[in-house]
Write a protein that holds these residues in place. Structure first.
Motif, PDB file in Angstrom:
ATOM      1  N   GLU A 110      83.480  61.299  27.113  1.00  0.00           N
ATOM      2  CA  GLU A 110      82.281  60.809  26.664  1.00  0.00           C
ATOM      3  C   GLU A 110      82.519  59.175  26.715  1.00  0.00           C
ATOM      4  O   GLU A 110      83.431  58.935  26.213  1.00  0.00           O
ATOM      5  N   ASP A 111      81.543  58.517  27.238  1.00  0.00           N
ATOM      6  CA  ASP A 111      81.775  56.981  27.293  1.00  0.00           C
ATOM      7  C   ASP A 111      80.818  56.440  26.203  1.00  0.00           C
ATOM      8  O   ASP A 111      79.975  56.883  25.760  1.00  0.00           O
ATOM      9  N   GLU A 112      81.091  54.958  25.976  1.00  0.00           N
ATOM     10  CA  GLU A 112      80.205  54.389  25.040  1.00  0.00           C
ATOM     11  C   GLU A 112      78.705  54.063  25.529  1.00  0.00           C
ATOM     12  O   GLU A 112      78.126  53.966  24.425  1.00  0.00           O
ATOM     13  N   GLU A 113      78.421  54.392  26.582  1.00  0.00           N
ATOM     14  CA  GLU A 113      76.829  54.350  27.098  1.00  0.00           C
ATOM     15  C   GLU A 113      76.270  55.725  26.870  1.00  0.00           C
ATOM     16  O   GLU A 113      75.074  55.743  27.555  1.00  0.00           O
ATOM     17  N   GLY A 114      77.132  56.622  26.648  1.00  0.00           N
ATOM     18  CA  GLY A 114      76.323  58.042  26.541  1.00  0.00           C
ATOM     19  C   GLY A 114      76.553  58.698  28.095  1.00  0.00           C
ATOM     20  O   GLY A 114      76.032  59.913  27.914  1.00  0.00           O
TER      21      GLY A 114
END
Length: 117
Positions: free
Chosen positions: A69-73
């Motif tokens: 998962e990345d920080e932007e969802g």
């Protein structure tokens, strides 16, 4: 589902269940991760419930161990270039009950075709 196009939402990777891996897939994934095959097997696989092969292990929430998962969802597959055949053939060759409700690609096809599938 001939109009299906994966939008890489990752929802199929969050669904619990077995992802069977063959010997050649294990070799390819281990090489991609720059690790020995035996280390890969010990760290990332488990015996299938039917004892007829190996499956990728899951995270505690049931999602694939290689889903990031990345920080932007957003999400991405850590092993996308060498992902197992099973993953690459979703949903045409395999899927799970209710997958159409979870998959952003299926929802897009449904909208674009006016419910024809």
């Amino acid at each position: 589902m001939r109009d299906f196009e994966c939008v890489r939402c990752g929802n199929c990777c969050r669904w619990p269940g077995c992802v069977k891996v063959s010997g050649s897939e294990i070799d390819a994934i281990a090489a991609f991760l720059e690790m020995d095959e035996s280390e890969f097997i010990e760290r990332y696989t488990a015996l299938m419930p039917d004892r007829q092969g190996l499956t990728l292990v899951e995270k505690p929430d049931g999602s694939c161990i290689f889903l990031e998962e990345d920080e932007e969802g957003g999400s991405r597959c850590r092993i996308h270039p060498v992902k197992p055949f099973q993953c690459g053939t979703f949903p045409q060759k395999w899927n799970f009950p209710g997958w159409e409700l979870e998959c952003a690609g299926a929802k897009r096809v449904k909208r674009n075709t006016g419910d024809r599938q």
